[in-house]
Design a protein around this motif. Structure first.
Motif, PDB file in Angstrom:
ATOM      1  N   GLU A 281       0.795  -1.224   0.000  1.00 19.54           N
ATOM      2  CA  GLU A 281       0.000   0.000   0.000  1.00 19.54           C
ATOM      3  C   GLU A 281       0.833   1.282   0.000  1.00 19.54           C
ATOM      4  OE1 GLU A 281      -2.419  -0.463   3.461  1.00 19.54           O
ATOM      5  OE2 GLU A 281      -3.316  -2.345   2.732  1.00 19.54           O
ATOM      6  N   ARG A 282       2.020   1.242   0.663  1.00 16.52           N
ATOM      7  CA  ARG A 282       2.792   2.482   0.822  1.00 16.52           C
ATOM      8  C   ARG A 282       4.244   2.378   0.385  1.00 16.52           C
ATOM      9  NH1 ARG A 282       2.289   3.469   6.880  1.00 16.52           N
ATOM     10  NH2 ARG A 282       1.773   1.226   6.932  1.00 16.52           N
ATOM     11  N   GLY A 283       4.718   1.182   0.167  1.00 15.32           N
ATOM     12  CA  GLY A 283       6.085   1.010  -0.298  1.00 15.32           C
ATOM     13  C   GLY A 283       7.072   0.769   0.822  1.00 15.32           C
ATOM     14  N   PRO A 284       8.330   0.482   0.480  1.00 16.73           N
ATOM     15  CA  PRO A 284       9.299   0.017   1.474  1.00 16.73           C
ATOM     16  C   PRO A 284       9.708   1.055   2.507  1.00 16.73           C
ATOM     17  CG  PRO A 284      10.366   0.375  -0.653  1.00 16.73           C
ATOM     18  CD  PRO A 284       8.887   0.470  -0.894  1.00 16.73           C
ATOM     19  N   ARG A 285       9.551   2.338   2.206  1.00 15.82           N
ATOM     20  CA  ARG A 285       9.923   3.348   3.195  1.00 15.82           C
ATOM     21  C   ARG A 285       8.987   3.373   4.398  1.00 15.82           C
ATOM     22  NH1 ARG A 285      13.784   7.223   1.871  1.00 15.82           N
ATOM     23  NH2 ARG A 285      14.694   6.917  -0.206  1.00 15.82           N
ATOM     24  N   ALA A 286       7.874   2.623   4.307  1.00 15.16           N
ATOM     25  CA  ALA A 286       6.898   2.613   5.402  1.00 15.16           C
ATOM     26  C   ALA A 286       7.156   1.527   6.433  1.00 15.16           C
ATOM     27  CB  ALA A 286       5.486   2.451   4.836  1.00 15.16           C
ATOM     28  N   ILE A 287       8.126   0.637   6.190  1.00 12.75           N
ATOM     29  CA  ILE A 287       8.243  -0.550   7.053  1.00 12.75           C
ATOM     30  C   ILE A 287       9.275  -0.394   8.164  1.00 12.75           C
ATOM     31  CG2 ILE A 287       7.524  -2.016   5.129  1.00 12.75           C
ATOM     32  CD1 ILE A 287      10.397  -3.047   4.965  1.00 12.75           C
ATOM     33  N   GLY A 288       9.974   0.742   8.208  1.00  8.72           N
ATOM     34  CA  GLY A 288      11.029   0.913   9.201  1.00  8.72           C
ATOM     35  C   GLY A 288      10.607   0.666  10.641  1.00  8.72           C
ATOM     36  N   PRO A 289       9.515   1.278  11.113  1.00  8.79           N
ATOM     37  CA  PRO A 289       9.116   1.060  12.508  1.00  8.79           C
ATOM     38  C   PRO A 289       8.824  -0.401  12.836  1.00  8.79           C
ATOM     39  CG  PRO A 289       8.020   3.000  11.610  1.00  8.79           C
ATOM     40  CD  PRO A 289       8.696   2.326  10.457  1.00  8.79           C
ATOM     41  N   LEU A 290       8.357  -1.170  11.864  1.00  5.73           N
ATOM     42  CA  LEU A 290       8.082  -2.582  12.099  1.00  5.73           C
ATOM     43  C   LEU A 290       9.385  -3.368  12.272  1.00  5.73           C
ATOM     44  CD1 LEU A 290       5.253  -2.866   9.468  1.00  5.73           C
ATOM     45  CD2 LEU A 290       4.947  -3.172  11.928  1.00  5.73           C
ATOM     46  N   LEU A 291      10.412  -3.011  11.491  1.00  2.00           N
ATOM     47  CA  LEU A 291      11.716  -3.648  11.663  1.00  2.00           C
ATOM     48  C   LEU A 291      12.282  -3.335  13.045  1.00  2.00           C
ATOM     49  CD1 LEU A 291      13.395  -2.938   8.194  1.00  2.00           C
ATOM     50  CD2 LEU A 291      11.957  -4.869   8.863  1.00  2.00           C
ATOM     51  N   ASP A 292      12.168  -2.078  13.452  1.00  2.00           N
ATOM     52  CA  ASP A 292      12.671  -1.676  14.773  1.00  2.00           C
ATOM     53  C   ASP A 292      11.958  -2.436  15.891  1.00  2.00           C
ATOM     54  OD1 ASP A 292      14.288   0.155  13.451  1.00  2.00           O
ATOM     55  OD2 ASP A 292      12.951   1.855  13.830  1.00  2.00           O
ATOM     56  N   ALA A 293      10.640  -2.526  15.790  1.00  2.00           N
ATOM     57  CA  ALA A 293       9.861  -3.214  16.827  1.00  2.00           C
ATOM     58  C   ALA A 293      10.206  -4.698  16.875  1.00  2.00           C
ATOM     59  CB  ALA A 293       8.366  -3.024  16.569  1.00  2.00           C
ATOM     60  N   SER A 294      10.484  -5.285  15.726  1.00  2.00           N
ATOM     61  CA  SER A 294      10.875  -6.688  15.690  1.00  2.00           C
ATOM     62  C   SER A 294      12.167  -6.907  16.468  1.00  2.00           C
ATOM     63  CB  SER A 294      11.054  -7.146  14.233  1.00  2.00           C
ATOM     64  OG  SER A 294      11.519  -8.476  14.176  1.00  2.00           O
ATOM     65  N   HIS A 295      13.129  -6.002  16.302  1.00  2.00           N
ATOM     66  CA  HIS A 295      14.397  -6.174  17.023  1.00  2.00           C
ATOM     67  C   HIS A 295      14.181  -6.065  18.532  1.00  2.00           C
ATOM     68  CE1 HIS A 295      18.669  -6.355  17.700  1.00  2.00           C
ATOM     69  NE2 HIS A 295      18.498  -5.404  18.600  1.00  2.00           N
ATOM     70  N   VAL A 296      13.402  -5.105  18.965  1.00  2.00           N
ATOM     71  CA  VAL A 296      13.136  -4.944  20.397  1.00  2.00           C
ATOM     72  C   VAL A 296      12.509  -6.218  20.961  1.00  2.00           C
ATOM     73  CG1 VAL A 296      11.754  -3.687  22.099  1.00  2.00           C
ATOM     74  CG2 VAL A 296      12.962  -2.431  20.298  1.00  2.00           C
ATOM     75  N   SER A 297      11.596  -6.807  20.206  1.00  2.00           N
ATOM     76  CA  SER A 297      10.932  -8.030  20.657  1.00  2.00           C
ATOM     77  C   SER A 297      11.914  -9.190  20.750  1.00  2.00           C
ATOM     78  CB  SER A 297       9.787  -8.369  19.701  1.00  2.00           C
ATOM     79  OG  SER A 297       9.085  -9.505  20.128  1.00  2.00           O
ATOM     80  N   MET A 298      12.797  -9.300  19.783  1.00  2.00           N
ATOM     81  CA  MET A 298      13.785 -10.382  19.828  1.00  2.00           C
ATOM     82  C   MET A 298      14.803 -10.164  20.941  1.00  2.00           C
ATOM     83  SD  MET A 298      14.426 -11.353  15.848  1.00  2.00           S
ATOM     84  CE  MET A 298      14.674  -9.676  15.272  1.00  2.00           C
ATOM     85  N   ARG A 299      15.119  -8.910  21.197  1.00  2.00           N
ATOM     86  CA  ARG A 299      16.085  -8.591  22.253  1.00  2.00           C
ATOM     87  C   ARG A 299      15.503  -8.818  23.638  1.00  2.00           C
ATOM     88  NH1 ARG A 299      16.921  -2.474  22.507  1.00  2.00           N
ATOM     89  NH2 ARG A 299      15.023  -2.728  23.759  1.00  2.00           N
ATOM     90  N   ASP A 300      14.291  -8.354  23.860  1.00  2.00           N
ATOM     91  CA  ASP A 300      13.734  -8.330  25.210  1.00  2.00           C
ATOM     92  C   ASP A 300      12.844  -9.529  25.533  1.00  2.00           C
ATOM     93  OD1 ASP A 300      15.039  -5.919  25.338  1.00  2.00           O
ATOM     94  OD2 ASP A 300      13.228  -4.698  25.134  1.00  2.00           O
ATOM     95  N   ASP A 301      12.028  -9.963  24.571  1.00  2.00           N
ATOM     96  CA  ASP A 301      11.097 -11.060  24.831  1.00  2.00           C
ATOM     97  C   ASP A 301      11.681 -12.424  24.478  1.00  2.00           C
ATOM     98  OD1 ASP A 301       9.153  -9.505  25.916  1.00  2.00           O
ATOM     99  OD2 ASP A 301       7.783  -9.572  24.204  1.00  2.00           O
ATOM    100  N   PHE A 302      12.284 -12.539  23.305  1.00  2.00           N
ATOM    101  CA  PHE A 302      12.826 -13.832  22.897  1.00  2.00           C
ATOM    102  C   PHE A 302      14.265 -14.006  23.351  1.00  2.00           C
ATOM    103  CE2 PHE A 302      12.560 -17.432  19.747  1.00  2.00           C
ATOM    104  CZ  PHE A 302      11.341 -17.914  20.205  1.00  2.00           C
ATOM    105  N   GLU A 303      14.919 -12.915  23.677  1.00  2.00           N
ATOM    106  CA  GLU A 303      16.277 -12.910  24.235  1.00  2.00           C
ATOM    107  C   GLU A 303      17.256 -13.721  23.394  1.00  2.00           C
ATOM    108  OE1 GLU A 303      16.120 -12.301  28.878  1.00  2.00           O
ATOM    109  OE2 GLU A 303      14.871 -14.029  28.354  1.00  2.00           O
ATOM    110  N   ILE A 304      17.341 -13.340  22.105  1.00  2.00           N
ATOM    111  CA  ILE A 304      18.261 -14.036  21.202  1.00  2.00           C
ATOM    112  C   ILE A 304      19.283 -13.081  20.593  1.00  2.00           C
ATOM    113  CG2 ILE A 304      16.717 -15.932  20.648  1.00  2.00           C
ATOM    114  CD1 ILE A 304      15.932 -14.443  18.090  1.00  2.00           C
ATOM    115  N   SER A 305      19.271 -11.832  21.028  1.00  2.00           N
ATOM    116  CA  SER A 305      20.256 -10.892  20.524  1.00  2.00           C
ATOM    117  C   SER A 305      21.531 -10.987  21.363  1.00  2.00           C
ATOM    118  CB  SER A 305      19.702  -9.469  20.546  1.00  2.00           C
ATOM    119  OG  SER A 305      20.564  -8.582  19.860  1.00  2.00           O
TER     120      SER A 305
END
Length: 378
Positions: A281-305
């Protein structure tokens, strides 16, 4: 003939004193988003990259499998019939594929690759898919790419002993140029989703921390066990069956660690769906916040960073990246950053200096593009 193809052919000639019957290649992959969701029957969005493993292969009538690689000295051997799994060492990947395909005859295999090993870019699937594509053709099996995906997973699970899902093989076999593979790991249905990175002037920068990891040992299996426990305690077949609306109940039912593992999977599935919608719908420049949130989740919840991955993501975001996250199974490997083309050099410089400042080994930074999947080269 590409340089890597030429090296594979030359290595084959030197190792086996004959010409190969053909040369096949398969790419590594970057997972744009959707981490550890594949074995939970969830959603993933990987893409094949322009780093490949090349397999020069010939059939023989002596009933022996032999494999060599530029990365290791010598040649590994196994009888084609009666292979017992799991298999030891690097030859578990090519021989495991032959075993999963039902080894029809002897074969000689020589591998070369420019997919970094241990960086979270699925060098293992690149080996499996190059070899399976070759043997499917040479043994005249006529298997579809989805069938080869499942056989590659079987080889990795049973011959190698790594409890992975189908994402890596799917990306390596099904990828297309400037597009990602939106995969439903429950139904195995896939759809090619245009990324539009080239037109948007964006690059995917890989920041290989050089912290090596292995899916066959350690935390990967523990995380999978936690997910299976969470699904069982929540009374569902897999975590795919849960939505964000189920998380309050999950927090009451589960212990803290298991809950956080479950929360990552549930929210990561939602982020994959949101990323696909944003791309359309909006193109690749719109997905940045989702990438950031994914990292936070892997770091804090899944603890694999690990600290190196966190630093790579932090510095990339601070110096021009639209979004960044670790990618792959975790406990090392690589981060990816979505970066405007003109900012790539700035991000690489900042990350490299930050690693030196903190006493980490210098990272290997390089841009990748979405490329085609497994194919015959010659």
């Amino acid at each position: 003939m590409t340089e890597i193809t030429a090296r594979a052919v030359a290595g084959f000639r030197e190792a086996f004193d004959r010409e190969p019957d053909g040369v096949w290649s398969a790419p590594g992959r970057v997972n744009l988003i959707g981490e550890h969701t594949d074995y939970n029957e969830g959603f993933v969005l990987p893409f094949a990259i322009d780093r490949r493993t090349v397999a020069a292969v010939a059939l023989t009538d002596d009933g022996q499998l032999q494999a060599g690689t530029t990365a290791e000295p010598g040649v590994q051997s196994s009888a084609a019939e009666g292979i017992e799994v799991p298999l030891p060492g690097w030859s578990a990947y090519p021989f495991g594929v032959a075993w999963a395909l039902g080894a029809r005859s002897g074969a000689r295999i020589f591998l070369d690759s420019d997919v970094p090993v241990g960086a979270g870019l699925s060098s293992s699937a690149a080996v499996e898919c190059s070899v399976s594509t070759a043997l499917d053709e040479l043994w005249d099996l006529g298997l579809s790419k989805p069938e080869l995906v499942l056989l590659g997973q079987k080889a990795e699970n049973e011959a190698v002993g790594a409890p992975t899902g189908i994402m890596d093989q799917s990306a390596s076999l099904l990828g297309e140029r400037d597009a990602a593979v939106f995969l439903d790991c429950r139904t195995q249905e896939s759809e090619v989703v245009p990324l539009g990175l080239e037109a948007a002037g964006l690059e995917v920068l890989v920041i290989d921390t050089r912290v090596k990891h292995s899916h066959a040992t350690g935390g990967y299996g523990e995380r999978r066990a936690s997910c299976e426990l969470g699904a069982r305690l929540m009374g569902v077949g897999s975590l795919r069956d849960l939505s964000v609306d189920d998380l309050p109940r999950a927090q009451q039912v589960l212990d803290d660690v298991t809950f956080r593992r479950v929360r990552h999977i549930v929210t990561e599935n939602e982020r994959v769906l949101q990323t696909v919608a944003a791309l359309r719908e909006r193109g690749p420049r719109a997905i940045g916040p989702l990438l950031d949130a994914s990292h936070v989740s892997m770091r804090d919840d899944f603890e694999i960073s690990v600290p190196e991955l966190d630093l790579a993501v932090e510095m990339a975001r601070a110096t021009g990246a639209i979004g960044a996250r670790m990618t792959g199974g975790g406990f090392g490997g690589a981060a990816i950053a979505l970066v405007p083309r003109e900012q790539v050099a700035t991000v690489i410089d900042a990350v490299t200096k930050a690693f030196a400042r903190d006493g980490f080994e210098a990272p290997n930074c390089f841009a990748v593009r979405a490329d085609a999947g497994a194919r015959r080269e010659s």
